[in-house]
Write a protein that holds these residues in place. Sequence first.
Motif, PDB file in Angstrom:
ATOM      1  N   TYR A  31       0.845  -1.198   0.000  1.00  8.50           N
ATOM      2  CA  TYR A  31       0.000   0.000   0.000  1.00  8.50           C
ATOM      3  C   TYR A  31       0.879   1.246   0.000  1.00  8.50           C
ATOM      4  N   ARG A  32       0.278   2.358  -0.395  1.00  7.01           N
ATOM      5  CA  ARG A  32       0.945   3.652  -0.328  1.00  7.01           C
ATOM      6  C   ARG A  32      -0.008   4.634   0.345  1.00  7.01           C
ATOM      7  N   ILE A  33       0.562   5.703   0.884  1.00  7.10           N
ATOM      8  CA  ILE A  33      -0.245   6.704   1.577  1.00  7.10           C
ATOM      9  C   ILE A  33      -0.432   7.917   0.678  1.00  7.10           C
ATOM     10  N   VAL A  34      -1.682   8.293   0.441  1.00  4.75           N
ATOM     11  CA  VAL A  34      -2.018   9.474  -0.348  1.00  4.75           C
ATOM     12  C   VAL A  34      -3.025  10.299   0.453  1.00  4.75           C
ATOM     13  N   GLY A  35      -2.624  11.501   0.839  1.00  8.90           N
ATOM     14  CA  GLY A  35      -3.542  12.359   1.585  1.00  8.90           C
ATOM     15  C   GLY A  35      -4.054  11.724   2.865  1.00  8.90           C
ATOM     16  N   PHE A 119     -14.547   9.630  -3.870  1.00  8.87           N
ATOM     17  CA  PHE A 119     -13.400   9.004  -4.511  1.00  8.87           C
ATOM     18  C   PHE A 119     -12.567   9.913  -5.409  1.00  8.87           C
ATOM     19  N   ASP A 120     -13.162  10.964  -5.952  1.00  6.05           N
ATOM     20  CA  ASP A 120     -12.523  11.712  -7.030  1.00  6.05           C
ATOM     21  C   ASP A 120     -11.138  12.243  -6.658  1.00  6.05           C
ATOM     22  N   VAL A 307      -9.218  24.473   2.036  1.00  2.69           N
ATOM     23  CA  VAL A 307      -9.617  25.081   0.773  1.00  2.69           C
ATOM     24  C   VAL A 307     -11.133  24.972   0.595  1.00  2.69           C
ATOM     25  N   LYS A 308     -11.743  26.101   0.221  1.00  2.00           N
ATOM     26  CA  LYS A 308     -13.173  26.135  -0.089  1.00  2.00           C
ATOM     27  C   LYS A 308     -13.371  27.079  -1.268  1.00  2.00           C
ATOM     28  N   ASP A 309     -13.990  26.580  -2.335  1.00  2.00           N
ATOM     29  CA  ASP A 309     -14.253  27.380  -3.538  1.00  2.00           C
ATOM     30  C   ASP A 309     -12.975  28.038  -4.065  1.00  2.00           C
ATOM     31  N   TYR A 342      -6.694  27.685  -5.203  1.00  3.15           N
ATOM     32  CA  TYR A 342      -6.216  26.343  -4.887  1.00  3.15           C
ATOM     33  C   TYR A 342      -7.210  25.294  -5.372  1.00  3.15           C
ATOM     34  N   ASP A 343      -6.663  24.156  -5.771  1.00 12.12           N
ATOM     35  CA  ASP A 343      -7.492  23.022  -6.152  1.00 12.12           C
ATOM     36  C   ASP A 343      -7.809  22.212  -4.894  1.00 12.12           C
ATOM     37  N   PHE A 344      -9.092  21.956  -4.657  1.00  8.08           N
ATOM     38  CA  PHE A 344      -9.520  21.270  -3.445  1.00  8.08           C
ATOM     39  C   PHE A 344      -8.859  19.900  -3.303  1.00  8.08           C
TER      40      PHE A 344
END
Length: 379
Positions: A31-35, A119-120, A307-309, A342-344
Amino acid sequence: MKRRLLIILFLILIWGLHASWAQQGKSVIPYRIVGGKMIIEMFVNGKLQNFIFDTGGQTSLSPDLCQELGLKIVTKIQVKDVNNQSISYPVVELECLETSDKGINFKNIPVLQMGHFSFDCFGVVGLIGSDLLANMILEIDSKQQIITITTAEKQTNVSLRKSVPFVEEGVMPIIELQAGLGNGIKVLFDTGSSGFVSLKTSDYERLSTSRAFENVIEGYGEGGLGVAGVAKARVIHRVHFPLVSFAGTRFCHVFAETSDTPYTLLGMKLLDYGKLTIDYSRHRFYFEAYTQENDLGQRFPDFKVRVKDGNLIVSTVWGKMRDILSVGDKVLKINGRQTKKYDFCESITQGIPELKGKRSVNMTIQTEQGEKIVRYKKK
C-alpha cells in the motif's frame, strides 16, 4: 487538516461473501499513503483498479464503475458517515474482486454504490472495508507498507496476551481501550482516520466527571470530511489522556479532539507503534508493539485552514484565537505573498504548497474587523 472518509455499516446484508482458494489462501498487498489514506490495488472483474483501504468502512464502488460493469441495484441501505450524518446508498452485486497478487478471489459480493464525492480526489474507484474480510485474518506492517490477508483455517501465532476481543457483534473491529484506571472506551479501529484517537462527543461527556482525561482547550470549527459532506461548525474540545492502554501496550500523553462520530476512532497513527493483526473470524484484535510504552506528546496550531471554492479559509479556531479569527475568514497572503486559487483535491492529497517544509508562516487574513496578520504554526 484531518480528512476522513468513513462509512459505518449498521445493517447486516442478507447474503454472504465467498472467497475462492484451492488451499489456505494468502495474499500480500503493498500500500501507499495518499492524503492520509491507504491506497491499494485490486482486480475488479479482471481489471486492476485503485481502492482506499478503510477498516472503518464498507466495500464500495463508484457509480461510473457500476455503470461500466452493468451492475444492477439489488437493495438500498442506510449508513452513517464520519460526521454521524445518515445517507442512503444502493447496493449492487459484484461478480469478482481479486487481490493484486491473485492470492484471494472474492466472488459475488455485495458492495455499496457510492457518490463521486467520496473518490474523485484520490484517484480510486472504491473502498475496501472490513465487511470483505469477515472470514479472514488481516495483518498490517507499516514498516514494510504491506497488508497480508489470509483465510482463517488456522489461528495467528501471535500471543493472546497481545490481544483484546471485539466488544460488539458483527465484523467491525470495535475494541475497548483503558483510559487511566477503570475507564473503558469503545473504539473503532479505522484506517480511514489519519490520527491516533478521535473522541466521540458522548464519550467525552460520559468521561468528563472521571479522571480519565484533562481538558486542554476549547475550539470552534468544522467537522471532518465525510461522504455526506463537511459537517457544520460546532464547539470542539481538545483533551489530554495521561495514559491509554490496551493489549499490554501503554500510550502516554495522548491528545484527542471531540467529534460527532458514531464511535470513538482509533486511527491509522496506531500503525506507527507496532504491527497489527485482526482475526475477523474469531473477533480478536492483536497488537505487537515495537516498545511497550510510547509517548505521544505533541503541539497543535491555534487555528486550522482548508480550501473552499478555491480560497484558503479558516476552518477551526482554538482558545484565545477565537477573539481574533472566525471560521470562514479568508487567507489573503502567506509571508507577504498573495495567495492563489487552490485546487480542493490537490490540497487534500498534496497539501498547500506555501506551507510545505515550513513550521510556521505569517498569514494575512480578512476578518470582520479588517485585515490581520497572525502567526500560523503547523503541528
